[in-house]
Design a protein around this motif. Structure first.
Motif, PDB file in Angstrom:
ATOM      1  N   GLU A 186     -80.611  64.125  41.693  1.00  0.00           N
ATOM      2  CA  GLU A 186     -79.543  63.576  40.928  1.00  0.00           C
ATOM      3  C   GLU A 186     -78.103  63.145  41.007  1.00  0.00           C
ATOM      4  N   VAL A 187     -77.490  62.293  40.726  1.00  0.00           N
ATOM      5  CA  VAL A 187     -76.432  61.750  41.351  1.00  0.00           C
ATOM      6  C   VAL A 187     -75.490  61.221  40.036  1.00  0.00           C
ATOM      7  N   THR A 188     -73.964  61.756  40.038  1.00  0.00           N
ATOM      8  CA  THR A 188     -73.526  61.209  39.238  1.00  0.00           C
ATOM      9  C   THR A 188     -72.076  60.500  39.793  1.00  0.00           C
ATOM     10  N   ALA A 189     -71.865  59.184  39.640  1.00  0.00           N
ATOM     11  CA  ALA A 189     -71.490  58.033  40.336  1.00  0.00           C
ATOM     12  C   ALA A 189     -70.732  56.453  39.405  1.00  0.00           C
ATOM     13  N   ARG A 190     -70.250  56.539  39.956  1.00  0.00           N
ATOM     14  CA  ARG A 190     -69.289  55.491  39.280  1.00  0.00           C
ATOM     15  C   ARG A 190     -70.477  53.940  39.852  1.00  0.00           C
ATOM     16  N   ILE A 191     -70.559  52.740  38.982  1.00  0.00           N
ATOM     17  CA  ILE A 191     -71.210  51.756  39.689  1.00  0.00           C
ATOM     18  C   ILE A 191     -69.522  50.911  39.947  1.00  0.00           C
ATOM     19  N   LEU A 192     -70.157  50.670  41.448  1.00  0.00           N
ATOM     20  CA  LEU A 192     -68.569  49.696  41.837  1.00  0.00           C
ATOM     21  C   LEU A 192     -68.668  48.282  42.036  1.00  0.00           C
ATOM     22  N   GLU A 193     -70.131  47.917  42.134  1.00  0.00           N
ATOM     23  CA  GLU A 193     -70.733  46.503  42.588  1.00  0.00           C
ATOM     24  C   GLU A 193     -71.851  46.384  42.300  1.00  0.00           C
ATOM     25  N   ILE A 194     -72.558  45.380  41.106  1.00  0.00           N
ATOM     26  CA  ILE A 194     -73.819  45.712  40.776  1.00  0.00           C
ATOM     27  C   ILE A 194     -74.058  43.882  40.245  1.00  0.00           C
ATOM     28  N   THR A 195     -75.335  43.267  41.466  1.00  0.00           N
ATOM     29  CA  THR A 195     -75.769  41.814  41.043  1.00  0.00           C
ATOM     30  C   THR A 195     -77.194  42.295  40.584  1.00  0.00           C
ATOM     31  N   GLU A 196     -77.755  40.887  39.918  1.00  0.00           N
ATOM     32  CA  GLU A 196     -78.844  41.122  39.976  1.00  0.00           C
ATOM     33  C   GLU A 196     -80.379  40.231  40.052  1.00  0.00           C
ATOM     34  N   ARG A 197     -80.949  40.045  40.878  1.00  0.00           N
ATOM     35  CA  ARG A 197     -81.878  39.143  41.144  1.00  0.00           C
ATOM     36  C   ARG A 197     -83.653  39.188  40.851  1.00  0.00           C
ATOM     37  N   SER A 198     -83.843  38.359  40.894  1.00  0.00           N
ATOM     38  CA  SER A 198     -85.449  37.976  40.760  1.00  0.00           C
ATOM     39  C   SER A 198     -86.272  38.384  42.177  1.00  0.00           C
ATOM     40  N   VAL A 199     -87.444  39.370  42.052  1.00  0.00           N
ATOM     41  CA  VAL A 199     -88.211  39.826  43.005  1.00  0.00           C
ATOM     42  C   VAL A 199     -89.589  39.971  42.323  1.00  0.00           C
ATOM     43  N   GLU A 200     -90.435  39.024  43.275  1.00  0.00           N
ATOM     44  CA  GLU A 200     -92.495  38.522  42.778  1.00  0.00           C
ATOM     45  C   GLU A 200     -92.457  40.328  43.295  1.00  0.00           C
ATOM     46  N   SER A 201     -93.307  40.993  42.787  1.00  0.00           N
ATOM     47  CA  SER A 201     -93.275  42.493  43.179  1.00  0.00           C
ATOM     48  C   SER A 201     -95.083  42.548  42.390  1.00  0.00           C
ATOM     49  N   SER A 202     -96.003  42.244  43.038  1.00  0.00           N
ATOM     50  CA  SER A 202     -97.744  42.628  42.380  1.00  0.00           C
ATOM     51  C   SER A 202     -98.415  41.451  42.258  1.00  0.00           C
ATOM     52  N   GLY A 203     -97.152  39.961  41.991  1.00  0.00           N
ATOM     53  CA  GLY A 203     -97.965  38.854  41.102  1.00  0.00           C
ATOM     54  C   GLY A 203     -96.972  38.938  39.549  1.00  0.00           C
ATOM     55  N   GLN A 204     -95.497  39.584  39.837  1.00  0.00           N
ATOM     56  CA  GLN A 204     -95.340  39.310  38.355  1.00  0.00           C
ATOM     57  C   GLN A 204     -93.301  39.240  38.876  1.00  0.00           C
ATOM     58  N   GLN A 205     -92.632  38.578  38.450  1.00  0.00           N
ATOM     59  CA  GLN A 205     -91.616  37.933  38.493  1.00  0.00           C
ATOM     60  C   GLN A 205     -90.926  39.817  37.949  1.00  0.00           C
ATOM     61  N   LYS A 206     -90.660  40.256  38.751  1.00  0.00           N
ATOM     62  CA  LYS A 206     -88.961  41.044  38.598  1.00  0.00           C
ATOM     63  C   LYS A 206     -87.470  41.457  38.384  1.00  0.00           C
ATOM     64  N   THR A 207     -86.881  41.694  37.594  1.00  0.00           N
ATOM     65  CA  THR A 207     -85.183  41.663  37.541  1.00  0.00           C
ATOM     66  C   THR A 207     -84.977  42.650  38.273  1.00  0.00           C
ATOM     67  N   VAL A 208     -84.141  42.675  39.243  1.00  0.00           N
ATOM     68  CA  VAL A 208     -84.241  44.465  39.865  1.00  0.00           C
ATOM     69  C   VAL A 208     -82.478  44.247  40.003  1.00  0.00           C
ATOM     70  N   PHE A 209     -81.441  45.394  39.954  1.00  0.00           N
ATOM     71  CA  PHE A 209     -80.183  45.563  39.775  1.00  0.00           C
ATOM     72  C   PHE A 209     -79.708  46.359  40.768  1.00  0.00           C
ATOM     73  N   SER A 210     -79.089  46.156  41.631  1.00  0.00           N
ATOM     74  CA  SER A 210     -78.598  46.490  42.985  1.00  0.00           C
ATOM     75  C   SER A 210     -77.065  46.402  42.541  1.00  0.00           C
ATOM     76  N   GLY A 211     -76.709  47.411  43.680  1.00  0.00           N
ATOM     77  CA  GLY A 211     -75.465  46.959  44.316  1.00  0.00           C
ATOM     78  C   GLY A 211     -74.612  48.258  45.013  1.00  0.00           C
ATOM     79  N   VAL A 212     -73.654  48.281  44.557  1.00  0.00           N
ATOM     80  CA  VAL A 212     -72.606  49.841  45.395  1.00  0.00           C
ATOM     81  C   VAL A 212     -72.198  50.839  43.936  1.00  0.00           C
ATOM     82  N   LEU A 213     -72.893  52.213  44.563  1.00  0.00           N
ATOM     83  CA  LEU A 213     -71.919  53.179  43.775  1.00  0.00           C
ATOM     84  C   LEU A 213     -71.321  54.008  44.125  1.00  0.00           C
ATOM     85  N   GLY A 214     -70.103  54.724  43.679  1.00  0.00           N
ATOM     86  CA  GLY A 214     -69.469  55.639  44.787  1.00  0.00           C
ATOM     87  C   GLY A 214     -68.900  56.838  43.972  1.00  0.00           C
ATOM     88  N   ASP A 215     -68.442  57.981  44.316  1.00  0.00           N
ATOM     89  CA  ASP A 215     -67.790  59.296  43.832  1.00  0.00           C
ATOM     90  C   ASP A 215     -66.595  59.502  44.858  1.00  0.00           C
TER      91      ASP A 215
END
Ligand SMILES: [Zn+2]
Length: 428
Positions: A186-215
């Motif tokens: 469990e983490v309490t943090a501020r989202i500092l950066e976020i980008t989304e990208r589409s990846v293929e996962s078990s034959g399906q397109q999925k949107t993944v959100f990634s970035g940097v968080l911090g406290d």
């Protein structure tokens, strides 16, 4: 008392007597003696201690045979006895006196909670198994207690029914405590950066959100496999994530099984999140970190520093005019510095690119004499303290900080004189 338990008590006594040069005592004899004590109603632990003493075990050194719960562990305990389930176990290569050595780290849990451990050799631990641990020891690291298994530690796999399932209630961590292998985080943090990208996962397109968080303690990367409508600047409590690490940089990963609660953004003001200053020994122990500031003395200008030629296609540094992938190519010129900085307790490598190198040298790449530049670096920096900020990547060879900022931390007379004379020249 069942035969099983009696057997185990005898194992404990034999274990305690293993390193003593006292009387040779057989199993049967111990069993007879122990039964006698128990029939008289002597508590088992007391009986065991008495027998250890009787057969030559040092009274003081008799290991504490009473089992501890992980919640009760304190720093610097010796001869710790635990009964735990292996919640996670991961190998890691480290360098000890120049030799690669495999250690293992992960999480142990019992009915009271979970705790991180490091095994300094291969105990063939398996995730999910229940183990009885004798002679472990504890250390404190960054305010929390860690269990260590060393040469004296004895580990026995026991029936899984000896321990109820480990509670998987999320445990709260500060960002700088995140380590590869943690789960139920469990983490309490501020989202500092976020980008989304589409990846293929078990034959399906999925949107993944990634970035940097911090406290206020540090920054980490994150990946969300579910759209939690995270926004840059939001302060959130993420429960039920797990942590993976790439080159020592922790990455909090969570999916639809996690819960994300939006909190008031003032809970972690942006100005509280800065590049954390860490000691080099801490950085080496963590084996990497995202966006940190370190300070140390330059003890080496490493080979590969100076003017280099890079491959126009892949940017690799050329060796004798050739790229290891693209062969003989017309390289383009670059300038860089590879340093070793040391603060007395730890040492890391640092790579400084063209701009930072120019800044420290007080001249541009075109003004640099390729022949003499390494000597010049040596003269300017060797033995001087510098402060560096950047991402620190760890692998089995150690930690390398990719510098984004550099500041001389002591007054660098030579560089300063050079800079002043150049300014004067410009005025004339
Ligand atoms: Zn190339």
């Amino acid at each position: 008392m069942s035969e099983d338990t009696l057997d185990k008590q005898i194992d404990d006594i034999l274990e305690a007597l293993r390193d003593t040069e006292g009387k040779d005592v057989g199993r049967e004899e111990l069993e007879k003696e122990l039964k006698k004590f128990l029939e008289y109603g002597v508590p088992p632990d007391h009986a065991k201690q008495t027998l250890v003493k009787k057969f030559g075990g040092a009274a003081q050194a008799a290991p504490s045979m009473e089992r501890s719960l992980v919640v009760d562990l304190a720093p610097n305990q010796q001869s710790v006895h635990l009964l735990c389930r292996v919640v996670s176990v991961n190998p890691r290569e480290i360098q000890v006196k120049g030799e690669a050595r495999q250690i293992f780290y992960g999480i142990l849990g019992d009915e009271s909670g979970t705790i991180q451990f490091t095994a300094w050799k291969d105990f063939e631990l398996e995730k999910g198994s229940v183990i009885d641990i004798m002679n472990a020891y504890t250390k404190e690291w960054q305010g929390s207690v860690k269990v260590n298994f060393g040469d004296r530690t004895r580990i026995k796999t026991v029936d899984a029914s000896e321990l109820p399932e480990v509670s998987t209630e999320p445990r709260s961590y500060k960002v700088k405590e995140l380590r590869g292998g943690l789960s139920s985080v469990e983490v309490t943090a501020r989202i500092l950066e976020i980008t989304e990208r589409s990846v293929e996962s078990s034959g399906q397109q999925k949107t993944v959100f990634s970035g940097v968080l911090g406290d206020e303690t540090g920054k980490a990367q994150f990946t969300a496999w579910h759209d939690f409508k995270l926004k840059k600047g939001a302060v959130v409590k993420i429960s039920g994530g797990y942590v993976k690490a790439w080159k020592g940089i922790p990455q909090l990963t969570f999916d639809e099984k996690a819960t994300v609660e939006k909190l008031d953004a003032s809970k972690i003001p942006p100005e509280d999140i800065t590049a954390q200053r860490v000691s080099l020994s801490e950085l080496v122990e963590r084996n990497g970190a995202l966006d940190v500031t370190v300070e140390g003395t330059v003890i080496e200008i490493r080979q590969g520093s100076g003017v280099v030629q890079r491959c126009p296609q892949c940017n690799r540094v050329l060796q004798q005019g050739a790229c290891s992938v693209h062969g003989a190519v017309d390289g383009h010129k670059d300038l860089r510095m590879k340093l070793v900085v040391d603060d007395g307790a730890g040492a890391v490598s640092a790579i400084l690119g063209k701009e930072l190198t120019e800044q420290l040298l007080g001249k541009t790449m075109d003004e640099v004499q390729a022949d003499g530049v390494v000597e010049e670096m040596h003269r300017l920096l060797f033995g001087h303290r510098i402060s560096l900020q950047g991402n620190a990547l760890g692998d089995q060879f150690g930690v390398t900080l990719i510098a984004r900022q550099v500041t001389p931390a002591d007054f660098n007379v030579a560089a300063e004189a050079e800079r002043l004379s150049r300014e004067l020249e410009a005025l004339v």
